[in-house]
Design an enzyme around this catalytic site. Sequence first.
Site, PDB file in Angstrom:
ATOM      1  N   ASP A 167      42.118  60.068  31.191  1.00 14.53           N
ATOM      2  CA  ASP A 167      43.319  59.543  31.830  1.00 14.53           C
ATOM      3  C   ASP A 167      43.776  60.326  33.059  1.00 14.53           C
ATOM      4  N   CYS A 195      36.288  36.756  33.934  1.00 16.83           N
ATOM      5  CA  CYS A 195      37.564  36.052  33.736  1.00 16.83           C
ATOM      6  C   CYS A 195      37.417  34.561  34.022  1.00 16.83           C
ATOM      7  N   CYS A 208      40.358  31.739  34.585  1.00 11.89           N
ATOM      8  CA  CYS A 208      41.600  32.071  33.852  1.00 11.89           C
ATOM      9  C   CYS A 208      42.527  32.924  34.718  1.00 11.89           C
ATOM     10  N   CYS A 267      46.944  36.317  32.929  1.00 11.98           N
ATOM     11  CA  CYS A 267      47.668  37.583  33.168  1.00 11.98           C
ATOM     12  C   CYS A 267      48.531  37.481  34.429  1.00 11.98           C
ATOM     13  N   CYS A 272      52.774  37.799  33.989  1.00 10.78           N
ATOM     14  CA  CYS A 272      53.464  39.046  34.356  1.00 10.78           C
ATOM     15  C   CYS A 272      54.881  38.728  34.851  1.00 10.78           C
ATOM     16  N   CYS A 318      55.284  47.185  38.167  1.00  6.88           N
ATOM     17  CA  CYS A 318      54.725  47.115  36.815  1.00  6.88           C
ATOM     18  C   CYS A 318      55.688  47.743  35.796  1.00  6.88           C
ATOM     19  N   CYS A 367      54.004  48.324  28.531  1.00  4.86           N
ATOM     20  CA  CYS A 367      54.073  46.859  28.496  1.00  4.86           C
ATOM     21  C   CYS A 367      52.653  46.367  28.258  1.00  4.86           C
ATOM     22  N   CYS A 413      45.541  37.842  27.294  1.00  3.98           N
ATOM     23  CA  CYS A 413      44.120  37.769  27.689  1.00  3.98           C
ATOM     24  C   CYS A 413      43.282  37.227  26.534  1.00  3.98           C
TER      25      CYS A 413
HETATM   26  C1  B12 Z   1      47.619  55.246  37.377  1.00  4.82           C
HETATM   27  C2  B12 Z   1      47.346  54.518  36.090  1.00  4.82           C
HETATM   28  C3  B12 Z   1      48.248  53.548  35.684  1.00  4.82           C
HETATM   29  C4  B12 Z   1      49.376  53.056  36.592  1.00  4.82           C
HETATM   30  C5  B12 Z   1      48.775  52.118  37.656  1.00  4.82           C
HETATM   31  C6  B12 Z   1      47.875  51.017  37.064  1.00  4.82           C
HETATM   32  C7  B12 Z   1      46.644  50.652  37.884  1.00  4.82           C
HETATM   33  N1  B12 Z   1      46.117  49.494  37.619  1.00  4.82           N
HETATM   34  O1  B12 Z   1      46.151  51.410  38.687  1.00  4.82           O
HETATM   35  C8  B12 Z   1      50.325  52.378  35.559  1.00  4.82           C
HETATM   36  C9  B12 Z   1      51.359  53.385  35.083  1.00  4.82           C
HETATM   37  C10 B12 Z   1      51.048  51.137  36.059  1.00  4.82           C
HETATM   38  C11 B12 Z   1      49.339  52.098  34.422  1.00  4.82           C
HETATM   39  C12 B12 Z   1      49.540  51.107  33.484  1.00  4.82           C
HETATM   40  C13 B12 Z   1      48.645  50.860  32.440  1.00  4.82           C
HETATM   41  N2  B12 Z   1      47.622  51.595  32.053  1.00  4.82           N
HETATM   42 CO1  B12 Z   1      46.934  53.024  33.108  1.00  4.82          CO
HETATM   43  N3  B12 Z   1      45.965  54.333  34.145  1.00  4.82           N
HETATM   44  C14 B12 Z   1      46.188  54.826  35.319  1.00  4.82           C
HETATM   45  C15 B12 Z   1      45.070  55.818  35.697  1.00  4.82           C
HETATM   46  C16 B12 Z   1      45.582  57.250  35.482  1.00  4.82           C
HETATM   47  C17 B12 Z   1      44.540  55.671  37.131  1.00  4.82           C
HETATM   48  C18 B12 Z   1      44.259  54.212  37.545  1.00  4.82           C
HETATM   49  C19 B12 Z   1      43.790  54.105  38.964  1.00  4.82           C
HETATM   50  O2  B12 Z   1      43.012  54.892  39.439  1.00  4.82           O
HETATM   51  N4  B12 Z   1      44.284  53.080  39.675  1.00  4.82           N
HETATM   52  C20 B12 Z   1      43.847  52.764  40.994  1.00  4.82           C
HETATM   53  C21 B12 Z   1      43.542  51.250  41.087  1.00  4.82           C
HETATM   54  C22 B12 Z   1      42.998  50.888  42.456  1.00  4.82           C
HETATM   55  O3  B12 Z   1      42.536  51.033  40.129  1.00  4.82           O
HETATM   56  P1  B12 Z   1      42.469  49.872  39.050  1.00  4.82           P
HETATM   57  O4  B12 Z   1      43.728  49.127  39.021  1.00  4.82           O
HETATM   58  O5  B12 Z   1      41.992  50.485  37.765  1.00  4.82           O
HETATM   59  O6  B12 Z   1      41.313  48.958  39.700  1.00  4.82           O
HETATM   60  C23 B12 Z   1      40.156  48.495  39.029  1.00  4.82           C
HETATM   61  C24 B12 Z   1      39.961  47.009  39.177  1.00  4.82           C
HETATM   62  O7  B12 Z   1      41.157  46.301  39.294  1.00  4.82           O
HETATM   63  C25 B12 Z   1      39.101  46.849  40.388  1.00  4.82           C
HETATM   64  N5  B12 Z   1      39.850  46.413  41.595  1.00  4.82           N
HETATM   65  C26 B12 Z   1      40.706  47.101  42.335  1.00  4.82           C
HETATM   66  N6  B12 Z   1      41.067  46.398  43.404  1.00  4.82           N
HETATM   67  C27 B12 Z   1      40.422  45.203  43.324  1.00  4.82           C
HETATM   68  C28 B12 Z   1      40.424  44.114  44.186  1.00  4.82           C
HETATM   69  C29 B12 Z   1      39.657  43.007  43.841  1.00  4.82           C
HETATM   70  C30 B12 Z   1      39.630  41.854  44.795  1.00  4.82           C
HETATM   71  C31 B12 Z   1      38.898  42.972  42.630  1.00  4.82           C
HETATM   72  C32 B12 Z   1      38.135  41.765  42.247  1.00  4.82           C
HETATM   73  C33 B12 Z   1      38.895  44.104  41.786  1.00  4.82           C
HETATM   74  C34 B12 Z   1      39.654  45.198  42.147  1.00  4.82           C
HETATM   75  O8  B12 Z   1      38.541  48.101  40.670  1.00  4.82           O
HETATM   76  C35 B12 Z   1      39.007  49.088  39.780  1.00  4.82           C
HETATM   77  C36 B12 Z   1      37.862  49.553  38.899  1.00  4.82           C
HETATM   78  O9  B12 Z   1      37.567  48.674  37.872  1.00  4.82           O
HETATM   79  C37 B12 Z   1      43.969  55.416  34.652  1.00  4.82           C
HETATM   80  C38 B12 Z   1      43.091  56.570  34.185  1.00  4.82           C
HETATM   81  C39 B12 Z   1      42.102  56.998  35.255  1.00  4.82           C
HETATM   82  N7  B12 Z   1      41.999  58.311  35.457  1.00  4.82           N
HETATM   83  O10 B12 Z   1      41.463  56.180  35.881  1.00  4.82           O
HETATM   84  C40 B12 Z   1      44.780  54.801  33.476  1.00  4.82           C
HETATM   85  C41 B12 Z   1      44.170  53.627  32.721  1.00  4.82           C
HETATM   86  C42 B12 Z   1      43.620  52.676  33.746  1.00  4.82           C
HETATM   87  N8  B12 Z   1      45.356  52.983  32.048  1.00  4.82           N
HETATM   88  C43 B12 Z   1      45.105  52.513  30.931  1.00  4.82           C
HETATM   89  C44 B12 Z   1      46.052  51.759  30.184  1.00  4.82           C
HETATM   90  C45 B12 Z   1      45.752  51.552  28.703  1.00  4.82           C
HETATM   91  C46 B12 Z   1      47.201  51.247  30.809  1.00  4.82           C
HETATM   92  C47 B12 Z   1      48.172  50.180  30.254  1.00  4.82           C
HETATM   93  C48 B12 Z   1      47.480  49.089  29.448  1.00  4.82           C
HETATM   94  C49 B12 Z   1      49.265  50.902  29.405  1.00  4.82           C
HETATM   95  C50 B12 Z   1      50.375  50.012  28.858  1.00  4.82           C
HETATM   96  N9  B12 Z   1      50.107  49.184  27.856  1.00  4.82           N
HETATM   97  O11 B12 Z   1      51.500  50.106  29.279  1.00  4.82           O
HETATM   98  C51 B12 Z   1      48.802  49.644  31.551  1.00  4.82           C
HETATM   99  C52 B12 Z   1      47.978  48.491  32.161  1.00  4.82           C
HETATM  100  C53 B12 Z   1      48.398  48.118  33.548  1.00  4.82           C
HETATM  101  C54 B12 Z   1      47.235  47.417  34.285  1.00  4.82           C
HETATM  102  N10 B12 Z   1      47.117  46.112  34.118  1.00  4.82           N
HETATM  103  O12 B12 Z   1      46.471  48.098  35.003  1.00  4.82           O
HETATM  104  C55 B12 Z   1      43.660  52.698  30.501  1.00  4.82           C
HETATM  105  C56 B12 Z   1      42.910  51.359  30.652  1.00  4.82           C
HETATM  106  C57 B12 Z   1      41.865  51.082  29.575  1.00  4.82           C
HETATM  107  C58 B12 Z   1      41.164  49.769  29.841  1.00  4.82           C
HETATM  108  N11 B12 Z   1      40.524  49.261  28.805  1.00  4.82           N
HETATM  109  O13 B12 Z   1      41.160  49.236  30.933  1.00  4.82           O
HETATM  110  C59 B12 Z   1      43.193  53.854  31.495  1.00  4.82           C
HETATM  111  C60 B12 Z   1      41.726  53.775  31.905  1.00  4.82           C
HETATM  112  C61 B12 Z   1      43.471  55.192  30.757  1.00  4.82           C
HETATM  113  C62 B12 Z   1      42.427  55.518  29.670  1.00  4.82           C
HETATM  114  N12 B12 Z   1      41.767  56.673  29.777  1.00  4.82           N
HETATM  115  O14 B12 Z   1      42.188  54.789  28.753  1.00  4.82           O
HETATM  116  N13 B12 Z   1      48.250  52.903  34.488  1.00  4.82           N
END
Ligand code: B12
Length: 374
Positions: free
Chosen positions: A126, A181, A184, A187, A191, A207, A234, A241
């Site tokens: 994390d 997905c 679908c 999500c 939201c 969020c 949340c 999903c």
């Molecule tokens: C910061 C963070 C948050 C932040 C920001 C969320 C976010 N999406 O970034 C907040 C506090 C909001 C959060 C919430 C949650 N989080 Co969080 N979070 C993190 C953390 C520390 C970093 C995430 C990160 O780097 N974000 C940067 C963005 C750019 O990355 P991303 O959203 O993951 O993007 C991915 C895809 O969306 C895709 N993507 C990005 N842009 C685009 C654009 C297009 C066009 C497409 C197709 C794809 C795409 O690429 C990425 C790689 O897959 C990670 C742990 C880690 N070290 O990685 C945990 C982590 C992602 N969280 C986790 C969890 C469980 C949650 C929550 C479910 C908790 C809850 N129930 O409240 C929610 C879910 C919110 C959500 N839908 O993402 C888990 C997810 C497990 C899983 N199976 O996916 C992680 C991996 C922690 C862990 N070790 O288990 N989180």
Amino acid sequence: MSREQDIAQLAREVGFDLFGIAPLRPPKDAERFRDWLRSGRNAGLAYLESDAERILDPARLVPGGKSILVLGLGHSRAAVELPGGGRVARYAAGRDYHNVVVKKLRRLLRELKRRGWVREARTIVDAGPLFERSHAEEAGLGFASKAANLLHPAYGPWFFLGEVLVDLELEPTPAPELGSCGSCTACLDACPTQAIPAPGVIDARLCLSYHTIENPGRIPPAIREKMGEWAFGCDICSEVCPWGRKAPDLSARFGTHKFLEEGLIAWLERPDAFESRTEGSPLRRPGRDGIARNSAIALASAPDEPGLRALLRALQDDPSPVVREAAGWSLGHAFGADARARSALDDARISDPDAQNRDWLTRWRERCAESTGG
Ligand code: B12
């Protein structure tokens, strides 16, 4: 058995459900990560900015690092309802996953070192400097959903990630057929704050998970109105999903922490011994004031007499200005028809020791006037 299969077997023995190997190199979604930071969608989460260089070049983390072992651990998918109302994200119901996952990662690493396969290594869960979902997707643990969650055909979004970065050259896991997905958009549609502005992109500024866990200050009023019963985290984008519906019920794995048995009113009213009451629970993260603030807001979602009394006491006596103001918001928002709420806000908007609070509380008193005509 190949070295890769041996390690997969060890991962299972340690208790992980999912395992895969990715090369230790910059994440495939590096550009998305950069865009996300540039757009401000990280809501100021500072460690992601200060760690960005290492996140985008994880080879720096381990001398001679070659491979990332990515591990997945399933968790409960049963909804968490607090006694008397209020909801908590499923991942946080029981023991803190950070501790559980890191212990398992260390056991795995000890075994790899004992066998002489690995010398330099680092475990991450994390908050460590790694773009976990991007590497996990590359290691075949799931596919990135429109809600950005990594989805696995058997576990849906209901699993945690953890990694061991090692100096051992291994064959990356071949990309499996995992699904997608498709068309679908459940999500995005569900939201309540439109925090998913485009498929795969989360705007943490909107969020509920960010605001109820990471935001240390006041939650913007427009967000509070959408919080409903959520008092920590949340799950809405995950619970709608379809991929998660057949996940196994693992509620016994992490148990239910005794802090959750207290409920919202105790969380709001008991500033004492927060650290010991939340020992080993993820709910410790926002601190006592954060949990009390969230509870005050969530109490507005199902107004009743015990909630009203707790909010009146908090407005008057709570040591935190953020909590007093949140209590005032709830009173104005959900209890404006009650003369006790109006009179308490009349007092507090003049007597609250915090100047900003006096302004806010004046607004929340006006909201009562709007809803009751008086
Ligand atoms: C910061 C963070 C948050 C932040 C920001 C969320 C976010 N999406 O970034 C907040 C506090 C909001 C959060 C919430 C949650 N989080 Co969080 N979070 C993190 C953390 C520390 C970093 C995430 C990160 O780097 N974000 C940067 C963005 C750019 O990355 P991303 O959203 O993951 O993007 C991915 C895809 O969306 C895709 N993507 C990005 N842009 C685009 C654009 C297009 C066009 C497409 C197709 C794809 C795409 O690429 C990425 C790689 O897959 C990670 C742990 C880690 N070290 O990685 C945990 C982590 C992602 N969280 C986790 C969890 C469980 C949650 C929550 C479910 C908790 C809850 N129930 O409240 C929610 C879910 C919110 C959500 N839908 O993402 C888990 C997810 C497990 C899983 N199976 O996916 C992680 C991996 C922690 C862990 N070790 O288990 N989180």
